[in-house]
Design an enzyme around this catalytic site. Structure first.
Site, PDB file in Angstrom:
ATOM      1  N   SER A 223       9.046   5.590  -8.237  1.00  0.00           N
ATOM      2  CA  SER A 223       8.670   6.275  -7.004  1.00  0.00           C
ATOM      3  C   SER A 223       9.783   7.205  -6.528  1.00  0.00           C
ATOM      4  CB  SER A 223       8.285   5.246  -5.969  1.00  0.00           C
ATOM      5  OG  SER A 223       7.386   5.805  -5.068  1.00  0.00           O
ATOM      6  N   LYS A 227      11.595  10.059  -8.821  1.00  0.00           N
ATOM      7  CA  LYS A 227      11.905  11.470  -8.556  1.00  0.00           C
ATOM      8  C   LYS A 227      13.371  11.669  -8.944  1.00  0.00           C
ATOM      9  CE  LYS A 227       9.187  10.916  -4.221  1.00  0.00           C
ATOM     10  NZ  LYS A 227       7.795  11.027  -4.537  1.00  0.00           N
ATOM     11  N   TRP A 314      -2.145   8.404  -4.190  1.00  0.00           N
ATOM     12  CA  TRP A 314      -1.097   9.096  -3.428  1.00  0.00           C
ATOM     13  C   TRP A 314      -0.135   9.827  -4.377  1.00  0.00           C
ATOM     14  CZ3 TRP A 314      -0.264  10.696   1.241  1.00  0.00           C
ATOM     15  CH2 TRP A 314       1.013  10.764   1.799  1.00  0.00           C
ATOM     16  N   HIS A 365       0.700   0.748  -6.539  1.00  0.00           N
ATOM     17  CA  HIS A 365       2.005   1.417  -6.601  1.00  0.00           C
ATOM     18  C   HIS A 365       3.124   0.380  -6.740  1.00  0.00           C
ATOM     19  CE1 HIS A 365       4.840   4.604  -5.646  1.00  0.00           C
ATOM     20  NE2 HIS A 365       5.389   3.845  -4.705  1.00  0.00           N
TER      21      HIS A 365
HETATM   22  C1  GCU Z   1       6.263   7.004   0.035  1.00  0.00           C
HETATM   23  C2  GCU Z   1       6.455   8.462  -0.298  1.00  0.00           C
HETATM   24  C3  GCU Z   1       6.434   8.711  -1.799  1.00  0.00           C
HETATM   25  C4  GCU Z   1       7.380   7.789  -2.497  1.00  0.00           C
HETATM   26  C5  GCU Z   1       7.085   6.350  -2.117  1.00  0.00           C
HETATM   27  C6  GCU Z   1       8.051   5.320  -2.698  1.00  0.00           C
HETATM   28  O1  GCU Z   1       4.952   6.619  -0.271  1.00  0.00           O
HETATM   29  O2  GCU Z   1       5.471   9.192   0.364  1.00  0.00           O
HETATM   30  O3  GCU Z   1       6.770  10.049  -2.085  1.00  0.00           O
HETATM   31  O4  GCU Z   1       7.298   7.971  -3.896  1.00  0.00           O
HETATM   32  O5  GCU Z   1       7.173   6.218  -0.721  1.00  0.00           O
HETATM   33  O6  GCU Z   1       9.224   5.643  -2.922  1.00  0.00           O
HETATM   34  O7  GCU Z   1       7.630   4.178  -2.901  1.00  0.00           O
END
Ligand code: GCU
Length: 386
Positions: A223, A227, A314, A365
């Site tokens: 997540s 990134k 998402w 997720h």
């Molecule tokens: C939030 C955010 C995401 C990210 C996520 C995470 O949902 O909007 O961009 O990837 O957190 O880090 O679990």
């Protein structure tokens, strides 16, 4: 109530494939001056630096490389960890610049019977510290250390808060104390840049650590950590493989699809992640000179594995798959053909024997043992070719 409605409207999330707008992706193989890139040399000498710069200036911010000194201090060593199966080594990495310092705390398990040095999986831990418990009182599928060491690989982790607290009001209290000029620059790094910088300092340590095969370091992030793993691997070519798990917007997913999380939303919820310049692209995805397929392309010719989960729209599973597909032509410059199908593979079916790997796991997720099993297989396949 009206305000609330407005807010909901502004951020209403779009999960309908038929509403994805028509878009044209920037071509990774066309330089800003209009030159077509036809070989790996031109990619590396002309286009790659340009693309890296575009990501730096418009999205993640700069990656400063100057510091005064770095020190690696072993804080704990236990040759009989994990019930005697592995060696535990904890290291504090102290980095100094301009009279300030940060300390990165690294936990590393090396399989006891391994013929050393061994490949290592390095996790950028963006969740609870107990997920990477060195005492193994807590065992989390998020960092299944036993599973990885049983497979013959080492596993390591550091926590993002050592570099920058994941908090809009406190993120500057970590690494950014060493680089205050970054805070003033519109293309200055913020938290995600700082976390990626930390991954490279761990790599600096691995270069001096005889237990680790430095040619076989797999960088893993989930997540926001995913990134970060992409950005770190794009910058630092010492990482041999990049794994980006459910990384979604400003990770592996294409921004122009405007599916699930969008740039405006991520910049609003997490203003401390990306550079100030990135805010210019709120609601203006099409104005970006890049899209996320080009971040994956920056990692070429090194293998990239991306994942999604079916209930995590998402993070746009289809947009992630398409990002990999649109990076293929850069890998092709190196004679590397991905085995990705034309359309996303069935749920739970992993594409592993491919320079660009992918799976979409059933579920939510998260990063699970299912995911890790495939990371290990992906690494095994690619390391066998080295
Ligand atoms: C939030 C955010 C995401 C990210 C996520 C995470 O949902 O909007 O961009 O990837 O957190 O880090 O679990």
């Amino acid at each position: 109530a009206l305000l609330f409605c407005n807010a909901t409207f502004v951020f209403a999330q779009q999960y309908d494939e038929s509403k994805v707008p028509a878009y044209t992706l920037p071509d990774p193989l066309l330089t800003l001056s209009g030159q077509a890139v036809k070989d790996a040399r031109t990619w590396e000498n002309a286009r790659r630096p340009e693309v890296l710069r575009l990501f730096e200036d418009n999205i993640y911010g700069q990656m400063p490389r100057d510091f005064d000194s770095i020190r690696f201090i072993t804080t704990r060593e236990d040759a009989r960890a994990m019930g005697g199966k592995a060696l535990l080594k904890e290291t504090r990495i102290d980095v100094y610049r301009g009279g300030q310092s940060v300390s990165i705390h690294l936990t590393l398990f090396v399989p006891g019977k391994a013929s050393r040095p061994v490949p290592v999986f390095l996790l950028i831990n963006n969740r609870g510290k107990n997920n990477t418990d060195a005492d193994r009182k807590t065992k989390s599928p998020f960092w299944p250390a036993e599973m990885v060491t049983d497979s013959g690989y080492a596993i390591a982790a550091f926590h993002v808060s050592d570099l920058a607290p994941d908090d809009a009001s406190a993120y500057a209290s970590g690494l950014l104390r060493l680089y205050p000029e970054q805070l003033r620059a519109p293309n200055g790094m913020k938290a995600i840049g700082a976390w990626a910088w930390g991954a490279s300092r761990v790599m600096d340590y691995f270069m001096k650590e005889k237990l680790v095969d430095t040619k076989k370091v797999v960088l893993v992030g989930h997540s926001r950590g995913g990134k970060t793993s992409l950005w770190a691997a794009a910058q630092d070519q010492r990482f041999a493989i990049c794994v980006t798990n459910c990384s979604g917007n400003t990770g592996a997913a294409l921004a122009r699809r405007q599916f699930g999380e969008r740039i405006k939303r991520i910049n609003t919820s997490f203003p401390h992640w990306f550079s100030d310049n990135y805010k210019k692209y709120n609601d203006r995805e099409n104005d970006l000179p890049v899209d996320q397929h080009m971040l994956i392309a920056l990692i070429a010719p090194r293998p990239v594995y991306a994942t999604n989960a079916t209930k995590d729209l998402w993070a746009d599973p289809t947009g992630t798959f398409l990002s990999l597909k649109n990076a293929e032509k850069v890998f092709a410059l190196y004679g590397l053909r991905s085995a990705l199908p034309a359309a996303p593979p069935p749920v739970n079916q992993a594409v592993e024997n491919s320079i660009l790997g992918y799976h979409n796991r059933e579920g939510v997720h998260d990063m699970t043992e299912f995911d890790w099993r495939h990371f290990i297989r992906f690494a095994r396949i690619h390391f066998a070719k080295k």
